[in-house]
Design a protein around this motif. Structure first.
Motif, PDB file in Angstrom:
ATOM      1  N   VAL A   1       0.806  -1.319  -0.034  1.00  0.00           N
ATOM      2  CA  VAL A   1       0.057   0.057   0.089  1.00  0.00           C
ATOM      3  C   VAL A   1       0.841   1.128  -0.054  1.00  0.00           C
ATOM      4  O   VAL A   1       2.017   1.309   0.601  1.00  0.00           O
ATOM      5  CB  VAL A   1      -1.003  -0.250   1.304  1.00  0.00           C
ATOM      6  CG1 VAL A   1      -1.835   1.150   1.328  1.00  0.00           C
ATOM      7  CG2 VAL A   1      -1.784  -1.068   1.090  1.00  0.00           C
ATOM      8  N   GLN A   2       0.856   2.196  -0.808  1.00  0.00           N
ATOM      9  CA  GLN A   2       1.542   3.400  -0.822  1.00  0.00           C
ATOM     10  C   GLN A   2       1.740   4.299   0.118  1.00  0.00           C
ATOM     11  O   GLN A   2       0.827   4.167   1.046  1.00  0.00           O
ATOM     12  CB  GLN A   2       0.840   4.206  -2.143  1.00  0.00           C
ATOM     13  CG  GLN A   2       0.790   3.683  -3.564  1.00  0.00           C
ATOM     14  CD  GLN A   2       0.346   4.836  -4.573  1.00  0.00           C
ATOM     15  OE1 GLN A   2      -0.170   5.354  -4.179  1.00  0.00           O
ATOM     16  NE2 GLN A   2       0.827   4.298  -5.789  1.00  0.00           N
ATOM     17  N   ASP A   3       2.824   4.629   0.478  1.00  0.00           N
ATOM     18  CA  ASP A   3       3.321   5.228   1.639  1.00  0.00           C
ATOM     19  C   ASP A   3       2.527   6.720   1.948  1.00  0.00           C
ATOM     20  O   ASP A   3       2.213   6.759   3.143  1.00  0.00           O
ATOM     21  CB  ASP A   3       4.779   5.671   1.625  1.00  0.00           C
ATOM     22  CG  ASP A   3       5.463   4.817   1.594  1.00  0.00           C
ATOM     23  OD1 ASP A   3       5.332   3.431   2.114  1.00  0.00           O
ATOM     24  OD2 ASP A   3       6.892   4.745   1.327  1.00  0.00           O
ATOM     25  N   GLU A   4       1.874   7.130   1.134  1.00  0.00           N
ATOM     26  CA  GLU A   4       0.945   8.149   1.219  1.00  0.00           C
ATOM     27  C   GLU A   4      -0.352   7.902   1.687  1.00  0.00           C
ATOM     28  O   GLU A   4      -1.337   8.731   1.975  1.00  0.00           O
ATOM     29  CB  GLU A   4       0.937   9.003   0.129  1.00  0.00           C
ATOM     30  CG  GLU A   4       0.395   8.494  -1.216  1.00  0.00           C
ATOM     31  CD  GLU A   4       1.464   7.898  -1.953  1.00  0.00           C
ATOM     32  OE1 GLU A   4       1.367   8.093  -3.359  1.00  0.00           O
ATOM     33  OE2 GLU A   4       2.519   7.600  -1.516  1.00  0.00           O
ATOM     34  N   VAL A   5      -0.754   6.687   2.048  1.00  0.00           N
ATOM     35  CA  VAL A   5      -1.976   6.222   2.384  1.00  0.00           C
ATOM     36  C   VAL A   5      -1.935   6.096   3.911  1.00  0.00           C
ATOM     37  O   VAL A   5      -1.005   5.162   4.291  1.00  0.00           O
ATOM     38  CB  VAL A   5      -2.677   4.945   1.917  1.00  0.00           C
ATOM     39  CG1 VAL A   5      -4.051   4.723   2.329  1.00  0.00           C
ATOM     40  CG2 VAL A   5      -2.810   5.378   0.252  1.00  0.00           C
ATOM     41  N   ASN A   6      -2.600   6.530   4.830  1.00  0.00           N
ATOM     42  CA  ASN A   6      -2.658   6.247   6.217  1.00  0.00           C
ATOM     43  C   ASN A   6      -3.748   5.104   6.456  1.00  0.00           C
ATOM     44  O   ASN A   6      -4.700   5.074   5.753  1.00  0.00           O
ATOM     45  CB  ASN A   6      -3.296   7.510   6.918  1.00  0.00           C
ATOM     46  CG  ASN A   6      -2.407   8.636   6.779  1.00  0.00           C
ATOM     47  OD1 ASN A   6      -0.928   8.576   7.144  1.00  0.00           O
ATOM     48  ND2 ASN A   6      -2.776   9.893   7.160  1.00  0.00           N
ATOM     49  N   LEU A   7      -3.480   4.151   7.146  1.00  0.00           N
ATOM     50  CA  LEU A   7      -3.976   2.944   7.528  1.00  0.00           C
ATOM     51  C   LEU A   7      -4.472   2.904   9.124  1.00  0.00           C
ATOM     52  O   LEU A   7      -3.663   3.402   9.709  1.00  0.00           O
ATOM     53  CB  LEU A   7      -3.340   1.617   7.256  1.00  0.00           C
ATOM     54  CG  LEU A   7      -3.006   1.588   5.794  1.00  0.00           C
ATOM     55  CD1 LEU A   7      -2.075  -0.039   5.863  1.00  0.00           C
ATOM     56  CD2 LEU A   7      -4.199   1.368   5.013  1.00  0.00           C
ATOM     57  N   MET A   8      -5.717   2.903   9.395  1.00  0.00           N
ATOM     58  CA  MET A   8      -6.030   2.873  10.824  1.00  0.00           C
ATOM     59  C   MET A   8      -6.961   1.672  10.928  1.00  0.00           C
ATOM     60  O   MET A   8      -7.918   1.201   9.984  1.00  0.00           O
ATOM     61  CB  MET A   8      -6.831   4.270  11.317  1.00  0.00           C
ATOM     62  CG  MET A   8      -6.038   5.509  10.662  1.00  0.00           C
ATOM     63  SD  MET A   8      -7.310   6.994  10.898  1.00  0.00           S
ATOM     64  CE  MET A   8      -7.214   7.129  12.746  1.00  0.00           C
ATOM     65  N   VAL A   9      -7.058   1.112  12.069  1.00  0.00           N
ATOM     66  CA  VAL A   9      -8.186  -0.072  12.391  1.00  0.00           C
ATOM     67  C   VAL A   9      -8.708   0.423  13.883  1.00  0.00           C
ATOM     68  O   VAL A   9      -7.999   0.991  14.847  1.00  0.00           O
ATOM     69  CB  VAL A   9      -7.660  -1.460  12.492  1.00  0.00           C
ATOM     70  CG1 VAL A   9      -7.145  -1.778  11.187  1.00  0.00           C
ATOM     71  CG2 VAL A   9      -6.430  -1.605  13.420  1.00  0.00           C
ATOM     72  N   PHE A  10      -9.938  -0.025  14.214  1.00  0.00           N
ATOM     73  CA  PHE A  10     -10.681   0.352  15.250  1.00  0.00           C
ATOM     74  C   PHE A  10     -11.288  -1.047  15.766  1.00  0.00           C
ATOM     75  O   PHE A  10     -12.520  -1.334  15.592  1.00  0.00           O
ATOM     76  CB  PHE A  10     -11.899   1.411  15.170  1.00  0.00           C
ATOM     77  CG  PHE A  10     -11.343   2.816  15.048  1.00  0.00           C
ATOM     78  CD1 PHE A  10     -11.070   3.783  15.935  1.00  0.00           C
ATOM     79  CD2 PHE A  10     -11.107   3.031  13.782  1.00  0.00           C
ATOM     80  CE1 PHE A  10     -10.690   4.849  15.748  1.00  0.00           C
ATOM     81  CE2 PHE A  10     -10.468   4.373  13.253  1.00  0.00           C
ATOM     82  CZ  PHE A  10     -10.337   5.484  14.412  1.00  0.00           C
ATOM     83  N   PRO A  11     -10.478  -1.721  16.518  1.00  0.00           N
ATOM     84  CA  PRO A  11     -10.865  -3.141  16.970  1.00  0.00           C
ATOM     85  C   PRO A  11     -12.051  -2.989  18.070  1.00  0.00           C
ATOM     86  O   PRO A  11     -12.095  -1.973  18.716  1.00  0.00           O
ATOM     87  CB  PRO A  11      -9.718  -3.898  17.384  1.00  0.00           C
ATOM     88  CG  PRO A  11      -8.853  -2.635  17.916  1.00  0.00           C
ATOM     89  CD  PRO A  11      -9.199  -1.469  16.982  1.00  0.00           C
ATOM     90  N   GLY A  12     -12.543  -4.068  18.355  1.00  0.00           N
ATOM     91  CA  GLY A  12     -13.225  -4.327  19.814  1.00  0.00           C
ATOM     92  C   GLY A  12     -12.529  -3.760  21.023  1.00  0.00           C
ATOM     93  O   GLY A  12     -11.187  -4.011  20.974  1.00  0.00           O
TER      94      GLY A  12
END
Length: 252
Positions: free
Chosen positions: A33-44
């Motif tokens: 995934v390109q570096d300029e994309v921020n990835l976030m996750v919101f787990p339980g």
């Protein structure tokens, strides 16, 4: 300029092993995934610590909490404070999701308190807004969303507002399989950006990340993200499979 962001809201899904495994798959395969994309996750909520412990030192993935109470401490059985989340190592928090508004009665005033608490502890507030079907059918969606922003978010000074991510989620498209057309999404995102410009200034508006949420998936993400004011997505069901989530993150 603003960076594209793709965030996964896992809601009340997965057990501990599944959550850790899914996070590990996303982390391992996020290299393409390109570096300029921020990835976030919101787990339980109860798996936050497990994911934060499993996260590698060099991980690019931000981990957020789906909920918290704005008080620093006190007699709020079953709740967690933003200070406790910060101590865990949480990076971001969801605020104003339609399910919190509807099922738990979170008012504009209460959401304003949550925004203030998140900002005071240097967590990224991902502020959700959006209209129900009956409001959309009346053609009153802009007034509805404007009130949400004005009463819970626009009190912030410009330096604090700059830390906020906005997620537009038409309630009629959440978990229904219905998706706003790219034109409907763009119209609302453009309207939100115009409100930010009027309240703050052009440069703040240009830098504000506005995500689309509402049955966004690998098959429709590309056309949604092609709109000039759509900066990524807050993903629900499609974030529960690593390949689907990463496919969305690869869309431009």
């Amino acid at each position: 300029m603003r960076k594209k962001t793709v965030a996964g809201n896992w809601k009340m899904n997965l057990n501990k092993d599944e959550a850790v495994r899914l996070f590990g798959e996303i982390e391992l395969r996020s290299e393409d995934v390109q570096d300029e994309v921020n990835l976030m996750v919101f787990p339980g909520h109860i798996y936050l610590d497990a994911l934060l412990t499993a996260r590698s030192y060099s991980s690019r993935i931000l981990i957020g909490a789906q909920n918290f109470h704005p008080a620093e401490k006190g007699a709020y059985t079953g709740e967690s404070s933003v200070a406790q989340l910060k101590q865990l190592g949480v990076d971001a928090v969801l605020i104003g999701h339609s399910e919190r508004r509807e099922y738990f009665g979170e008012s504009h005033a209460f959401l304003k308190e949550k925004v203030n608490a998140a900002i005071s502890h240097d967590l990224i507030p991902v502020f959700c807004c959006g209209e129900p079907l009956e409001i959309r059918e009346k053609g009153e969606q802009e007034e509805y969303v404007q009130r949400q922003l004005e009463e819970s978010l626009f009190h912030l000074p410009v330096t604090d507002f700059a830390k906020v991510v906005i997620a537009y989620e038409p309630i009629w498209a959440i978990g229904t399989g219905k998706t706003a057309t790219k034109e409907q999404a763009e119209d609302m995102h453009s309207f939100i950006r115009s409100l930010v410009q009027l309240k703050y200034r052009q440069d703040t508006s240009d830098r504000t990340t506005i995500l689309y949420g509402g049955s966004c998936n690998p098959s429709n993400a590309e056309e949604l993200f092609s709109m000039p004011n759509v900066d990524g997505g807050l993903i629900g069901g499609a974030s529960l499979k690593a390949e689907d989530f990463l496919q969305i993150a690869r869309k431009r």
